[in-house]
Design a protein around this motif. Structure first.
Motif, PDB file in Angstrom:
ATOM      1  N   LEU A   1       8.319 -87.314  -9.332  1.00 43.43           N
ATOM      2  CA  LEU A   1       7.969 -86.878  -7.982  1.00 43.43           C
ATOM      3  C   LEU A   1       7.619 -85.396  -7.945  1.00 43.43           C
ATOM      4  CD1 LEU A   1      10.596 -88.832  -5.832  1.00 43.43           C
ATOM      5  CD2 LEU A   1       8.144 -89.252  -6.009  1.00 43.43           C
ATOM      6  N   THR A   2       8.280 -84.584  -8.759  1.00 46.54           N
ATOM      7  CA  THR A   2       7.930 -83.164  -8.809  1.00 46.54           C
ATOM      8  C   THR A   2       6.521 -82.976  -9.370  1.00 46.54           C
ATOM      9  OG1 THR A   2      10.262 -82.610  -9.133  1.00 46.54           O
ATOM     10  CG2 THR A   2       8.641 -80.921  -9.679  1.00 46.54           C
ATOM     11  N   ASN A   3       6.205 -83.719 -10.413  1.00 42.90           N
ATOM     12  CA  ASN A   3       4.854 -83.649 -10.967  1.00 42.90           C
ATOM     13  C   ASN A   3       3.817 -84.089  -9.937  1.00 42.90           C
ATOM     14  OD1 ASN A   3       2.744 -83.361 -12.729  1.00 42.90           O
ATOM     15  ND2 ASN A   3       3.187 -85.217 -13.887  1.00 42.90           N
ATOM     16  N   TRP A   4       4.126 -85.149  -9.208  1.00 43.39           N
ATOM     17  CA  TRP A   4       3.202 -85.602  -8.155  1.00 43.39           C
ATOM     18  C   TRP A   4       3.065 -84.551  -7.064  1.00 43.39           C
ATOM     19  CZ3 TRP A   4       4.615 -86.265  -3.026  1.00 43.39           C
ATOM     20  CH2 TRP A   4       3.614 -86.774  -2.181  1.00 43.39           C
TER      21      TRP A   4
ATOM     22  N   GLY B   1      12.372 -75.074  -7.780  1.00 47.74           N
ATOM     23  CA  GLY B   1      12.859 -75.462  -6.461  1.00 47.74           C
ATOM     24  C   GLY B   1      13.098 -76.949  -6.308  1.00 47.74           C
ATOM     25  N   CYS B   2      12.507 -77.772  -7.190  1.00 55.77           N
ATOM     26  CA  CYS B   2      12.670 -79.224  -7.074  1.00 55.77           C
ATOM     27  C   CYS B   2      13.687 -79.809  -8.048  1.00 55.77           C
ATOM     28  CB  CYS B   2      11.324 -79.925  -7.288  1.00 55.77           C
ATOM     29  SG  CYS B   2      10.121 -79.630  -5.980  1.00 55.77           S
TER      30      CYS B   2
ATOM     31  N   ALA C   1      13.031 -78.173  -1.845  1.00 57.02           N
ATOM     32  CA  ALA C   1      12.136 -79.332  -2.027  1.00 57.02           C
ATOM     33  C   ALA C   1      11.606 -79.867  -0.701  1.00 57.02           C
ATOM     34  CB  ALA C   1      12.861 -80.419  -2.813  1.00 57.02           C
ATOM     35  N   PRO C   2      12.438 -80.072   0.337  1.00 59.44           N
ATOM     36  CA  PRO C   2      11.859 -80.504   1.620  1.00 59.44           C
ATOM     37  C   PRO C   2      10.904 -79.486   2.218  1.00 59.44           C
ATOM     38  CG  PRO C   2      14.218 -80.969   1.537  1.00 59.44           C
ATOM     39  CD  PRO C   2      13.910 -80.103   0.370  1.00 59.44           C
ATOM     40  N   VAL C   3      11.166 -78.201   1.976  1.00 58.24           N
ATOM     41  CA  VAL C   3      10.248 -77.173   2.485  1.00 58.24           C
ATOM     42  C   VAL C   3       8.881 -77.303   1.834  1.00 58.24           C
ATOM     43  CG1 VAL C   3       9.848 -74.682   2.626  1.00 58.24           C
ATOM     44  CG2 VAL C   3      12.133 -75.604   3.032  1.00 58.24           C
ATOM     45  N   PHE C   4       8.862 -77.569   0.539  1.00 58.13           N
ATOM     46  CA  PHE C   4       7.583 -77.762  -0.153  1.00 58.13           C
ATOM     47  C   PHE C   4       6.831 -78.970   0.411  1.00 58.13           C
ATOM     48  CE2 PHE C   4       9.753 -75.855  -4.137  1.00 58.13           C
ATOM     49  CZ  PHE C   4       9.625 -74.590  -3.588  1.00 58.13           C
ATOM     50  N   VAL C   5       7.561 -80.035   0.715  1.00 55.83           N
ATOM     51  CA  VAL C   5       6.912 -81.231   1.261  1.00 55.83           C
ATOM     52  C   VAL C   5       6.384 -80.959   2.665  1.00 55.83           C
ATOM     53  CG1 VAL C   5       7.249 -83.651   1.849  1.00 55.83           C
ATOM     54  CG2 VAL C   5       8.347 -82.717  -0.174  1.00 55.83           C
ATOM     55  N   ILE C   6       7.130 -80.204   3.456  1.00 56.04           N
ATOM     56  CA  ILE C   6       6.674 -79.871   4.812  1.00 56.04           C
ATOM     57  C   ILE C   6       5.417 -79.002   4.747  1.00 56.04           C
ATOM     58  CG2 ILE C   6       7.289 -78.585   6.887  1.00 56.04           C
ATOM     59  CD1 ILE C   6      10.160 -79.543   6.507  1.00 56.04           C
ATOM     60  N   GLU C   7       5.371 -78.065   3.807  1.00 54.50           N
ATOM     61  CA  GLU C   7       4.153 -77.254   3.646  1.00 54.50           C
ATOM     62  C   GLU C   7       2.956 -78.124   3.272  1.00 54.50           C
ATOM     63  OE1 GLU C   7       6.298 -73.118   2.100  1.00 54.50           O
ATOM     64  OE2 GLU C   7       5.159 -74.376   0.715  1.00 54.50           O
ATOM     65  N   LEU C   8       3.184 -79.110   2.419  1.00 57.47           N
ATOM     66  CA  LEU C   8       2.099 -80.025   2.056  1.00 57.47           C
ATOM     67  C   LEU C   8       1.626 -80.827   3.268  1.00 57.47           C
ATOM     68  CD1 LEU C   8       0.303 -81.453  -0.026  1.00 57.47           C
ATOM     69  CD2 LEU C   8       2.228 -82.956  -0.529  1.00 57.47           C
TER      70      LEU C   8
ATOM     71  N   ILE D   1      17.993 -85.148   5.900  1.00 58.68           N
ATOM     72  CA  ILE D   1      19.372 -85.370   6.359  1.00 58.68           C
ATOM     73  C   ILE D   1      20.087 -86.381   5.456  1.00 58.68           C
ATOM     74  CG2 ILE D   1      20.745 -86.252   8.276  1.00 58.68           C
ATOM     75  CD1 ILE D   1      18.580 -85.167  10.164  1.00 58.68           C
ATOM     76  N   ALA D   2      19.412 -87.467   5.118  1.00 60.87           N
ATOM     77  CA  ALA D   2      20.027 -88.461   4.237  1.00 60.87           C
ATOM     78  C   ALA D   2      20.322 -87.870   2.865  1.00 60.87           C
ATOM     79  CB  ALA D   2      19.107 -89.674   4.098  1.00 60.87           C
ATOM     80  N   TRP D   3      19.448 -87.015   2.384  1.00 63.68           N
ATOM     81  CA  TRP D   3      19.685 -86.375   1.091  1.00 63.68           C
ATOM     82  C   TRP D   3      20.897 -85.451   1.141  1.00 63.68           C
ATOM     83  CZ3 TRP D   3      15.828 -82.685  -1.844  1.00 63.68           C
ATOM     84  CH2 TRP D   3      16.197 -82.659  -3.191  1.00 63.68           C
ATOM     85  N   PHE D   4      21.091 -84.776   2.262  1.00 65.22           N
ATOM     86  CA  PHE D   4      22.260 -83.897   2.408  1.00 65.22           C
ATOM     87  C   PHE D   4      23.557 -84.716   2.323  1.00 65.22           C
ATOM     88  CE2 PHE D   4      25.473 -81.949   5.180  1.00 65.22           C
ATOM     89  CZ  PHE D   4      25.605 -80.711   4.575  1.00 65.22           C
ATOM     90  N   PHE D   5      23.619 -85.831   3.035  1.00 60.38           N
ATOM     91  CA  PHE D   5      24.818 -86.674   2.964  1.00 60.38           C
ATOM     92  C   PHE D   5      24.999 -87.267   1.572  1.00 60.38           C
ATOM     93  CE2 PHE D   5      24.279 -86.732   7.618  1.00 60.38           C
ATOM     94  CZ  PHE D   5      25.576 -86.419   8.000  1.00 60.38           C
TER      95      PHE D   5
END
Length: 345
Positions: free
Chosen positions: A182-185, A211-212, A222-229, A245-249
């Motif tokens: 997923l990081t490569n993608w 960061g990933c 990682a979520p910040v990078f996805v939001i920027e994309l 949120i699910a990842w945090f839990f």
């Protein structure tokens, strides 16, 4: 019969056959005299007679000879080869060349990105391993409850102990492989998206990898990078916040599972083992739900290519404004002809 060369003066015995060219210098051989004795053998044969300037003796003629060495032989012409032909219609003249660096960068990013099939396969395999690990821990917890009143067979007890451990190890490596894919993608997708916009990715590949993949750091970056994309591609409704949120839990439950596992090693007890089994089972289920949300986010991006924007502009009929409507109403209210009169009058 003797002939004299007019260029080098060499006398050649040509016997009874008259020759034209000198074998030594390729000069012209003079004709022999009418009496059979060459004029070159007589004194003064090469000089004009007295009283007749410019006139050669009998049997001789004046020729123009180039001074110096004889000219070099001409070079043989190199064969030109086959006639040139074109496999396409030549277009002579100037033509426009556009800067296609953005398309080249986007194509290179698409080539370096993993295929959608491999990404989906990796995520599905990881989800299956997480589900299997959770199921084995549930069976282990059920056997712990049975073991309170009934003594288990040693083989069953060993299987109940080591099968969940093996499933946990396999799930761990599957999660690591999924993170790498997923990081490569993500890196390739960001490069393609920003190349489509005509600008480079503001974050370097090293920053994205760090960061990933670094624990606890990837929970924030990682979520910040996805939001920027998503903002670069103008995508909405991708459920990125729900995945965050699910990842945090999932992080919290994984940390609690590791802590209880360490306590189980140092402090033996059936209750500690049962608590660790319950926390680990819940952690695997939450991780499975998190990975399901990751798959939804990924499919949300892959459902629409980078070169096809989310918004499509279409042509619609222009609606008249309020002022135009009022002008049209006023004009239609005024009669064209006065009442009671013939329009033809």
């Amino acid at each position: 019969m003797i002939q004299v060369c007019a260029q080098c003066g060499t006398r050649w015995n040509v016997r009874d056959r008259q020759r034209v060219w000198c074998p030594r210098c390729r000069g012209t051989l003079l004709a022999p005299g009418p009496t059979g004795v060459p004029g070159a053998s007589q004194p003064g044969a090469g000089r004009p007679a007295a009283g007749q300037p410019g006139r050669a003796p009998a049997g001789y003629r004046w020729i123009a000879v180039r001074p110096g060495a004889p000219p070099a032989p001409r070079r043989k012409r190199v064969p030109l080869g086959p006639t040139p032909r074109y496999s396409y219609i030549p277009r002579w003249g100037l033509y426009d060349r556009f800067d296609d660096d953005g398309a080249a960068g986007q194509a290179a990013a698409e080539r370096s990105a993993p295929s959608p099939a491999s990404v989906r396969r990796t995520i599905v395999i990881t989800m299956a391993l997480l589900g299997a690990a959770a199921l084995l821990h549930v069976i282990r917890y059920a056997l712990l409850l049975i073991n309170r009143t009934v003594l288990l067979d040693p083989i069953v007890a060993a299987l109940a102990t080591w099968l969940p451990v093996a499933a946990s190890v396999a799930a761990f490596f599957a999660v690591v492989a999924t993170a790498l894919v997923l990081t490569n993608w993500l890196i390739a997708r960001r490069a393609a998206a920003y190349a489509h916009l005509g600008s480079p990715d503001p974050r370097s590949s090293r920053e994205l990898w760090t960061g990933c993949l670094v624990p606890l750091v990837n929970l924030v970056l990682a979520p910040v990078f996805v939001i920027e994309l998503a903002r670069a591609e103008q995508r909405t409704g991708l459920r990125i916040v729900s995945w965050w949120i699910a990842w945090f839990f999932s992080y919290a439950l994984s940390t609690a599972s590791i802590v209880t596992t360490v306590l189980t090693i140092f402090y033996d007890g059936a209750q500690r083992i049962a608590d660790n089994t319950v926390i680990t089972t819940i952690g695997y289920l939450v991780a499975l739900a998190t990975l399901l949300l990751v798959l939804q986010v990924y499919q949300g991006f892959e459902r629409q290519p980078v070169d096809r924007p989310s918004r499509r502009w279409v042509m619609v009929e222009a609606r008249p404004t309020t002022a135009a409507r009022e002008d049209a109403a006023d004009e239609s209210a005024v009669p064209v002809e006065a009442e009671g009169r013939n329009p033809a009058a």
